[in-house]
Structure formats: structure tokens, C-alpha cells
Design a protein around this motif. Structure first.
Motif, mmCIF file in Angstrom:
data_model
loop_
_atom_site.group_PDB
_atom_site.id
_atom_site.type_symbol
_atom_site.label_atom_id
_atom_site.label_comp_id
_atom_site.label_asym_id
_atom_site.label_seq_id
_atom_site.Cartn_x
_atom_site.Cartn_y
_atom_site.Cartn_z
ATOM 1 N N THR A 1 0.865 -1.179 0.000
ATOM 2 C CA THR A 1 0.000 0.000 0.000
ATOM 3 C C THR A 1 0.901 1.228 0.000
ATOM 4 O OG1 THR A 1 -1.568 -1.207 1.377
ATOM 5 C CG2 THR A 1 -1.885 1.181 1.199
ATOM 6 N N ARG A 2 0.604 2.159 -0.890
ATOM 7 C CA ARG A 2 1.438 3.360 -0.966
ATOM 8 C C ARG A 2 0.527 4.582 -0.987
ATOM 9 N NH1 ARG A 2 6.215 4.775 -5.387
ATOM 10 N NH2 ARG A 2 6.274 6.995 -4.845
ATOM 11 N N LEU A 3 0.884 5.595 -0.179
ATOM 12 C CA LEU A 3 0.074 6.815 -0.102
ATOM 13 C C LEU A 3 0.941 8.039 -0.325
ATOM 14 C CD1 LEU A 3 -1.794 4.980 1.913
ATOM 15 C CD2 LEU A 3 -2.568 7.231 2.634
ATOM 16 N N GLU A 4 0.352 9.040 -0.976
ATOM 17 C CA GLU A 4 1.003 10.338 -1.062
ATOM 18 C C GLU A 4 -0.030 11.410 -0.795
ATOM 19 O OE1 GLU A 4 3.380 11.359 -4.393
ATOM 20 O OE2 GLU A 4 4.422 9.422 -4.417
ATOM 21 N N ALA A 5 0.396 12.457 -0.141
ATOM 22 C CA ALA A 5 -0.515 13.580 0.113
ATOM 23 C C ALA A 5 0.314 14.833 0.342
ATOM 24 C CB ALA A 5 -1.380 13.302 1.337
ATOM 25 N N SER B 1 4.858 10.860 1.920
ATOM 26 C CA SER B 1 4.743 9.563 1.242
ATOM 27 C C SER B 1 4.909 8.476 2.292
ATOM 28 C CB SER B 1 5.850 9.384 0.186
ATOM 29 O OG SER B 1 5.931 10.523 -0.645
ATOM 30 N N GLU C 1 -4.695 9.010 7.570
ATOM 31 C CA GLU C 1 -4.937 8.597 6.178
ATOM 32 C C GLU C 1 -4.430 7.187 5.943
ATOM 33 O OE1 GLU C 1 -4.674 11.122 2.780
ATOM 34 O OE2 GLU C 1 -3.766 12.740 3.949
ATOM 35 N N ILE C 2 -3.252 6.903 6.498
ATOM 36 C CA ILE C 2 -2.662 5.572 6.329
ATOM 37 C C ILE C 2 -3.560 4.523 6.983
ATOM 38 C CG2 ILE C 2 -0.694 4.127 6.967
ATOM 39 C CD1 ILE C 2 1.015 6.734 6.856
ATOM 40 N N HIS D 1 -6.812 4.627 7.465
ATOM 41 C CA HIS D 1 -8.019 4.389 6.674
ATOM 42 C C HIS D 1 -7.710 3.653 5.370
ATOM 43 C CE1 HIS D 1 -10.928 6.421 9.218
ATOM 44 N NE2 HIS D 1 -9.973 7.304 9.476
ATOM 45 N N ALA D 2 -6.574 3.987 4.761
ATOM 46 C CA ALA D 2 -6.221 3.341 3.492
ATOM 47 C C ALA D 2 -5.917 1.859 3.682
ATOM 48 C CB ALA D 2 -5.006 4.050 2.880
ATOM 49 N N SER D 3 -5.476 1.479 4.888
ATOM 50 C CA SER D 3 -5.111 0.082 5.125
ATOM 51 C C SER D 3 -6.121 -0.630 6.015
ATOM 52 C CB SER D 3 -3.708 0.017 5.745
ATOM 53 O OG SER D 3 -3.670 0.753 6.957
ATOM 54 N N ARG E 1 -10.912 14.911 3.809
ATOM 55 C CA ARG E 1 -9.621 15.025 4.483
ATOM 56 C C ARG E 1 -9.150 16.475 4.417
ATOM 57 N NH1 ARG E 1 -7.413 12.620 8.400
ATOM 58 N NH2 ARG E 1 -8.096 10.625 7.527
#
Lengths: 772, 159
Positions: free
Chosen positions: A359-363, A474, A557-558, A560-562, A758
Motif C-alpha cells: 500500500t502506498r500513499l502520497e498527500a 509519502s 490517512e494511512i 483508513h487506506a489500510s 480530508r
């Protein structure tokens, strides 16, 4: 007519953050005792103050010797009462009460018999004197206990000598030394022992037996502010209330653009206003960060000065940044966060870990300039007639007042006296001291004592704002949802860069040892300062008040994303109780067990797992909007803090914070009622910032000018607040800044919980939260 | 210049000042009554709140935006005149609840609260919010202000 400009300001850094660490007496100190003219017993703590020189230097003071005389903090009077000096500036953080409580505790007197006096600025006698970095309690705890315990030791020795008994068999409390029990009990009041005590060889401080926390009768009990009655009757004299015989009132016309300066001016229309006496130009210092100059209008009343300034005609040279705006700064930030910064820390291989993450997130997050908004605007009284200068200042840094007044007038520092007045708020704003430079310069130029004051517009448009910044975040997780990579690419308007300090620009802006990033095996922080002329400074929880918002929201955010619970992911990142290295202010270690504990307390007390539907707002009315709950937890200058916030977002997008639960571990709490006040204040300050706080820049200057366009939180917006201090016998930490940063992400995470939107840019944009 | 006569804290004063000078600066710079604070100059923050007495009734007014020329013959009470010794019910409640932090806004808060209680001896939270939202506090004493007003109301807001 211009005052002499004595030279360039070096680089007096402010004691407001990373470089200040708690001081403890680690080297030999000794006590000295004497009788005062009035027959009182004066106990003076002599000896080196650990870290004293660095802290003093940080406050702008150059000490001449390592051998500080610390005191006299304590005078015991013949009637048994005691006078205790409050050494540091009082800005609403409560140290005028809490620091003397520490002395009184060890002295063994009833608090009711103590009279507290504000100490003059004299670091040779009192050690470092400033208000910054929430260090007042933590750096003075040991030395003030020694000062009190040393006096008690002498009084006990005097009594035991008279009785011919072992001092170890004597006790001292409430201003009385006692020996024996029942019918054999003997007592002597402190006031009867002063002459004998003064003749006794003072003890080695290291031999003193300090009280155990279980023996405390003052520390840990709630004591009202020593100025409370003066405040509620209007008798307290703040800076603006100070008057000197023959004093005149001045306001200063300052350049409408940051970096601007006077080209020419016509004083005649100002002098035509009744009550206006003089118009004088004040040149900026070479380092404009410390005083930007302008034209002062001096009059018989504040109102006449304001009117005179309104009539003054000034031609301004706009300076090199006259086209700067919030938009041009955002453009800069956007480019600078694309990996062009200095690498502040890099563990493992972030690029590799991110590319292999499941899982990868950027904001991208953004924070605005914030204005301190002390209710008492900046001001200062100075009398610079002759070859001495006397200054009366509401300030956090009396030492910097001396340094700047000396530079602008050429009067040596030894000839400058600073009186610290109770300040109508500080929040880091009064860590700068341009008001003292201005007042000294104007008084020198006019030859009369003067009060230089700011209108609200002056104060708001010529502040030292919390830096604005942008954060490209990230993160990568493996298949188990474990955080394996974290990267922060940061660009802000560094206050170190603004002042031209030798410290790196990154130092006050990023905290590379902080969780959650430092928990990731692959971790990188980069930093790039933006080029700007907008003045920046320390504001409550400096640096942290931006990074905590960003990091604690991104962690959400991390989660919720996972598919993880926001509390569960925090417990996972925090991990087992252990000590991690922490090289910033609050270190040298980060104790994960303590952050875990406050997180657990806040979660439990808030009823995290209960449905929000059973909650109601303060008035008991049913909430009419969407409700949500958010959490944040971090370490702040050595204290551990967790917040849970509950919000209601109305259909029109307006956010109401209904309830906040805050748990803190700050070690021993000296004055619980004052400690709670600081936490309440930090929480409401943070909510004010999240909902309303933003200084925008246009045409090279600040747009907002008063509370109509820079709103502060009002009474009807204040939530229920519940505060839980962890019982602790750990060394006490400060509290002034601790509760401010974490409430911002807690509220924004609650807004996400309520709306699914968000918040990545502050303040909250109501338009983004409209429903239907 | 204008010659204005007004009563402040029960004493008659005659001042010779510019007619547009706000009452705040007359109090602070001419009469030496510095308990009333400057905060914004535009009636936005309430730090300068004092009472104007009309027909024996106290109304909270913002002295920073009240030109002295409009006050000839007026009766004004400031924080210094609320009581001689801090014994007004609102001041006592402020002490009991340990309201102040820096304390700068508190004279304005106290004067606003005293006027509220004079008009409404038992205000509910919503009425307190409505009456007090005009006085800013930056330190965050909001919850204690509410508690102190309830305490003063329960003890009977004299005056």
C-alpha cells in the motif's frame, strides 16, 4: 533626527525550541547566608547553573562568568513570613506562582505566609531569566528546591543547636521547627531563629535532603495566581498601563511592505494635530529581523499619536519583495517539496521500500502563517535620557531587550535596566524584542521617557508569524499493514533563515527523530527553506504546531487506506515500551511507554469505542449535523500528550468542536489548577487556529489587520474539555505549549470521520464540507 | 478641543480633549484609569468594556469606539469602580473559579458579565455565550468564564 545605530545585531537566537534543553545543577553549588537590613534571613544559592550560559546566550545575554550567583530567592522575615522572588517573566503561563511554590515547599512555610515579588532582570543573581520553550518549571525545579531546602537546613540547625539535639530528630513545617512528641514536644518559629541561622556554616547543596514527593504539601496542590485579586480589580499594571513622570506616547508608521523603508516623509501635517510633540525617524537595524524602523509620532496621548500618524505623509521605498503574495509563496513551496531539499535524515532505502510497498500513499499538506494575537499588543516604556536606560517591558526575553537597546543607542549593556511587567499574553511573540529597541530609540531621540505601543493593526501586520509551509508526504505499508517507509519533503519560511541565524534553517521546522516517521525502517526527511521577506518567529509549540498536524493527519490517512483503526495504528507505531533517541528539545530520549499510556488514557476516558450518537453537545441539544471523532498523540518538549476530539459538522460545512479529552504525562504537576489552565488554553488556541487562523500575504504585506478579518475563537465556540494528568514522580516538564499542536490533527481527523473529507490545508475550508 | 463633563466611578470629571478621542483613551491617558484595556480600537474584542449607567441601569459599552463628545453628562463605571475591594459578586466568582491566565482581557470580561447579570440574574449557557462572545480571550479561559458567571448568578449578582 535619527538615533545612533551602534552596530549589527549578532545572532541572538531565542530560547524557543530545539536548542534549549532542561538544565540541572550538575556541578558544585554552594549556599551563602546573611541577615538583611530588616533582620531577615537571606539565603543565596551560589555556583554554576548547568547550561546556564547556553540558555542565557539563547536569550540574548552574554554572560561574563561561569559562576552565577543564584538568588537571593528567599528572605525569611522576623515575623516568620517569607518573601520569594519570581525569577522569570510572567506572560500568563503561571510561573510567578508555580516557581515560588517550589521554593516554599522545601523551605517549609505555609503558602499563605509567602509574599511573591517579581525579580528584576539580573541574570548574575537569578540565573537565566526568560519565558520560552516551556522550560520554566523543568529547568528551575532542582535549583529552586535547593534554595528552599538550604534555608530550611539552616533554620533546623539553629533550633537543634539551641536545644542541644540532633537535627535529624527535628522536623520543619509551616514555619516552625519541632522536636519530640506529646508533652515533650518543643517548637521554635522560623522568625526566632534568624540570627543564629545566619551564623551557621551553609551546607553543601549536594548533602541536602530534599523532600520525597509523598511529603509535598504545596507542590501538587492548587494555588491561585498570586496576582489574582489585582487582576480582577483592574490594578495590575501591564506594559500598556505603565506610566513614568513626563512620559509621552508614541506610535510608529511602518513600511506597508516587509523589507520596505522610509524614502522621505513630511512631518508637518502630523505636527499640526493637537497633542503631537515630535516626529522622529527610526532607522532599521542592519538585521531588520530585530527592528525594521519607521517614523515615530510622539504625543501627549495615545490617541493624539494615532491621529498624528494618520496625518503623516511618508514616501516608502517598497523593498525587494513588494510583489510577494501567498500565491507566489505557494508556487515556491510546490517546487521546493519536489525533492530539492537538504536531506536531514535518511534511514534504509526509502525509494526502494516505497516501490515495493503493498500500500502506498502520497498527500500534500499546507499550513498558513499564524498571528500570535496576544490581547495586549506589543508595547514598551523606555527612559533613555542621559547615559543610563531604564526599560519597562512585557517581554519573554529581558536579555534581548537589553542587547537591542544597547545596539540602537550605543549605551553599554551594564547601564541598561529592564523591569519585567506582567504581559498580556506571549505565545512566543515576545521572544522578539523590537518593541524595546523602538522605545529606546524613540526616547533617545526625543530626550523624554516614552511609551511606544502598537495598535491592533500594527501588531497584526507587523508580527513574527508562525512560518507557512508545505509538506509532501509519502508512506508505504507491507501486506500486514506495517509501516515500512515514510518520507517528508518539507518547505517552509524558516524563522532561522529569516533572522540569518547560524543554525540550520531546518532545525526549527522538522523533527527527524519524532514518531511516526522514525518508527519506519526506511525513513527520509528533506527540507528546503523558501525565499521570503515575511517575518517569522516562534509561536506556541514552534515547528511542532505544523509537523504534528501534518504527521498525525497523514497517519490517519494511512490507517483508513489500510483498513486499520486510528488508535490501533498508533499503538502499532508506538510499539513496546522502550527508549528511542530524540535529539531535539525534550530529549535525549523518547519514551514510548509514556506516549502509549497517555494514548490509552485519552481513548478510555473519551469512550472511543462507544457510539457517538449517545453524546450530545454542551447545551444538551441533539446534534443536527454529522458527528465524528479523531485522535492524535505525540511528544512535545519532553511531555507526552494525547487528544481525542469530537466534532459536529453542520450541513453548511461549519465545524463545531463539541468535546475534547486530553491526557498528559508531564511528570510531577506543580500547580494543578494552573497546569489545567495551560492545557485548556492550548486546546482552545489550537481550535482557533484550525477554524480561523490565517495571515495572507498580498503586495508584499499582511492583508489581515484586526479581529474582523482575523477571528479568534469566541465563547460560543468553546467545547467541553476534560483533562487527565498521569500520576507521576518523574522530573516535571513545562505545559505552556504542550496541548496546542495535537488538538489540530485531532479535530481534522474528527472532521474526516464525520464527513469523509480530508483536511490537508489549514484553516478548514467550510465550502469543502458542505453537504447536499 | 471640547470640554466634556462626565461622571466616572461616582466622581465628576471635566476634561478638555479632542472631541473624537474615544472614551478609552480619556480613561487611560487623561484620567489615569488603566484598568480598562486597549485591544482592537474597533469594538471587536471587548477588552475595553465599561458600564454606561442610564436611569440606574448598567449597559456594557465598548469604550474604544465611543467618542468623548457623545458622553457629555454621561455616567460611566469602570473596573476600578465596580467595587472598592474586589467584593462584587462577579469579581468574587472570578477569584473562586481562578479564571485569569494572563488576565489582560479579564476587566472587560468582568464588566460584560456584571452587565449581563444585572439584566438577567440567572442566565443559561446560551445567554451567557451570546452576551460574552463579544469579549475575546486568547489564553483560553472560556470554560472558567462560564463557570464563574453561573457561580455569581447562584450567589446573587448584586448591583
Amino acid at each position: 533626527m535619527s538615533p545612533r545605530q551602534g552596530g549589527r545585531v549578532g545572532a541572538p537566537t531565542s530560547p524557543d525550541g530545539g536548542s534549549t534543553s532542561p538544565a540541572r545543577p550538575t556541578r558544585r553549588q554552594f549556599l551563602k547566608v546573611s541577615l538583611s537590613a530588616g533582620g531577615g534571613l537571606v539565603v543565596v544559592l551560589h555556583g554554576p547553573w548547568a547550561n546556564g550560559n547556553s540558555a542565557a546566550a539563547a536569550a540574548g545575554v552574554q554572560t561574563t562568568s561561569d559562576d552565577f550567583r543564584a538568588g537571593p530567592f528567599v528572605t525569611v522575615h522576623p515575623d516568620g513570613s517569607a518573601t520569594i522572588y519570581a525569577k522569570n517573566p510572567e506572560i500568563g503561563q503561571g510561573v510567578k506562582t508555580s516557581l515560588p511554590m517550589i521554593v516554599a515547599e522545601e523551605l517549609g512555610v505555609a503558602w499563605e505566609s509567602v509574599r511573591v515579588e517579581q525579580a528584576p532582570y539580573d541574570p548574575d543573581r537569578f540565573g537565566p531569566q526568560y519565558a520560552g520553550g516551556s522550560t520554566g518549571i523543568t529547568t528551575n525545579w532542582d535549583r529552586l528546591r535547593i534554595a528552599g531546602a538550604g534555608a530550611r537546613h539552616l533554620l533546623v540547625a539553629a533550633a537543634s543547636n539551641r536545644w542541644g539535639v540532633d537535627p535529624a530528630d527535628c522536623s520543619a513545617a509551616n514555619g516552625v521547627v519541632a522536636h519530640g512528641t506529646g508533652a515533650g514536644r518543643r517548637e521554635l518559629a522560623y522568625g526566632e531563629l534568624l540570627t543564629e541561622a545566619a551564623g551557621i556554616q551553609p551546607p553543601d547543596p549536594e548533602s541536602l535532603i530534599l523532600k520525597r514527593p509523598s511529603e509535598f504539601t504545596i507542590v501538587g496542590t492548587s494555588r491561585s495566581d498570586v496576582d489574582l485579586k489585582e487582576i480582577v480589580t483592574g490594578r495590575t499594571r501591564y506594559g500598556l498601563d505603565y506610566r513614568v513622570d513626563g512620559m509621552q506616547f508614541a506610535v510608529i508608521a511602518r513600511a506597508p511592505t516587509f523589507g520596505g523603508r522610509v524614502r522621505s516623509f513630511d512631518a508637518k501635517p502630523a505636527l499640526a494635530i493637537p497633542g503631537v510633540r515630535q516626529v522622529v525617524e527610526i532607522e532599521p537595524l542592519d538585521n531588520r529581523a530585530y527592528m525594521s524602523g519607521g517614523v515615530a509620532v510622539v504625543a501627549d496621548s495615545t490617541w493624539a499619536a494615532i491621529k498624528g500618524r494618520g496625518a503623516l505623509v511618508v514616501d516608502w521605498e517598497p523593498g525587494p519583495h513588494a510583489t510577494e503574495s501567498s500565491e507566489t509563496l505557494r508556487d515556491q513551496f510546490s517546487q521546493l517539496i519536489e525533492g530539492k531539499g537538504e536531506v536531514v535524515r535518511h534511514d534504509g532505502d526509502v525509494d526502494e521500500a516505497l516501490s515495493s510497498a503493498v500500500t502506498r500513499l502520497e498527500a500534500v499538506y499546507e499550513v498558513p502563517f499564524l498571528y500570535h494575537a496576544t490581547m495586549e499588543p506589543m508595547n514598551c516604556v523606555a527612559d533613555a535620557r542621559g547615559d543610563q536606560i531604564e526599560i519597562w517591558a512585557p517581554t519573554q526575553v529581558p536579555g534581548l531587550c537589553v542587547a537591542l537597546a544597547s545596539i540602537v543607542t550605543g549605551v553599554p549593556r551594564e547601564a541598561i535596566t529592564v523591569h519585567m511587567l506582567r504581559a498580556g499574553g506571549g505565545f512566543g511573540r515576545r521572544l522578539m524584542a523590537e518593541y524595546a529597541a523602538e522605545a529606546a530609540a524613540v526616547s533617545k531621540a526625543t530626550g523624554a521617557p516614552v511609551q511606544v505601543s502598537c495598535t491592533r493593526e500594527d501588531d497584526m501586520r507587523h508580527g513574527y508569524y508562525r512560518p507557512a509551509g508545505m509538506y509532501r508526504m509519502s508512506a508505504g505499508l507491507d501486506g500486514d499493514g506495517t509501516l515500512i517507509a515514510w518520507e517528508s519533503n518539507v518547505s517552509t519560511t524558516s524563522r532561522h533563515a529569516f533572522r540569518g541565524d547560524e543554525d540550520t534553517a531546518a532545525e526549527t521546522e522538522v523533527f527527524p527523530d519524532a514518531l511516526p516517521g522514525a518508527a519506519a525502517p526506511n525513513f527520509r526527511v528533506t527540507y528546503a527553506p523558501a525565499e521570503t521577506s515575511v517575518p517569522t518567529g516562534a509561536l506556541r509549540g514552534p515547528g511542532k504546531n505544523a509537523t504534528t498536524f501534518v504527521e498525525q493527519c497523514f497517519l490517519d490517512e494511512i490507517a483508513h487506506a489500510s483498513g486499520q483503526d486510528p488508535v490501533a495504528i498508533r499503538r502499532r507505531v508506538i510499539g513496546e515500551p522502550r527508549e528511542l533517541p530524540y535529539r531535539d528539545h525534550g530529549g535525549p530520549t523518547f519514551q514510548t511507554g509514556r506516549i502509549r499510556h497517555v494514548l490509552d488514557v485519552a481513548v478510555e476516558e473519551s469512550g472511543w469505542n462507544r457510539s457517538l450518537a449517545v453524546s450530545s453537545d454542551r447545551s444538551g441539544a441533539r446534534p443536527t449535523g454529522r458527528r465524528g471523532r479523531g485522535v492524535a498523540a505525540h511528544m512535545m518538549f519532553g511531555a507526552y500528550v494525547a487528544h481525542v476530539a469530537e466534532v459536529t459538522v453542520a450541513n453548511d460545512g461549519r465545524v463545531r468542536v463539541d468535546r475534547v479529552v486530553c491526557a498528559l504525562d508531564c511528570g510531577i504537576v506543580v500547580n494543578p489548577i494552573g497546569a489545567r489552565a495551560q492545557v485548556e488554553g492550548g486546546i482552545l488556541h489550537g481550535i482557533s487556529a484550525v477554524l480561523h487562523g490565517e495571515i495572507t500575504i498580498a503586495d508584499g504585506g499582511a492583508v489581515e489587520g484586526n479581529f474582523d478579518d482575523y477571528p479568534l475563537l469566541r465563547l460560543d465556540e468553546a467545547p467541553e474539555i476534560e483533562i487527565h494528568f498521569v500520576e507521576s514522580s518523574e522530573h516535571p516538564q513545562g505545559l505552556g505549549e504542550m496541548a496546542f499542536p495535537g488538538i489540530m490533527p485531532a479535530v481534522c481527523n474528527a472532521v474526516f470521520d464525520a464527513t469523509g473529507v480530508r483536511v490537508r490545508r489549514l484553516p478548514i475550508d467550510v465550502a469543502e464540507l458542505r453537504f447536499g | 478641543m471640547a470640554t466634556i463633563t462626565l461622571t466616572v466611578n461616582g466622581r465628576l470629571h471635566t476634561v478638555d480633549v479632542e472631541p473624537d478621542m474615544p472614551l478609552l483613551w480619556v480613561l487611560r491617558d487623561i484620567l489615569g484609569l488603566t484598568g480598562t484595556k486597549f485591544g482592537c480600537g474597533k469594538a471587536l474584542c471587548g477588552s475595553c468594556t465599561v458600564h454606561r449607567i442610564r436611569s440606574g441601569v448598567a449597559t456594557a459599552v465598548r469604550s474604544c469606539a465611543l467618542p468623548i463628545a457623545t458622553l457629555d453628562g454621561a455616567e460611566i463605571v469602570t473596573i476600578e469602580g465596580l467595587s472598592d475591594d474586589g467584593s462584587h459578586a462577579v469579581q468574587r466568582a472570578w477569584i473562586e473559579e481562578d479564571v485569569p491566565q494572563c488576565g489582560y482581557c479579564q476587566p472587560g470580561q468582568i464588566m460584560a458579565a456584571a452587565a449581563l447579570l444585572a439584566a438577567d440574574p440567572r442566565p443559561r449557557d446560551a445567554e451567557i455565550d451570546n452576551a460574552m462572545r463579544g469579549v475575546l480571550c486568547r489564553c483560553g479561559t472560556h470554560a472558567r468564564i462560564r463557570a464563574a458567571i453561573h457561580r455569581a448568578a447562584a450567589g446573587g449578582g448584586d448591583r
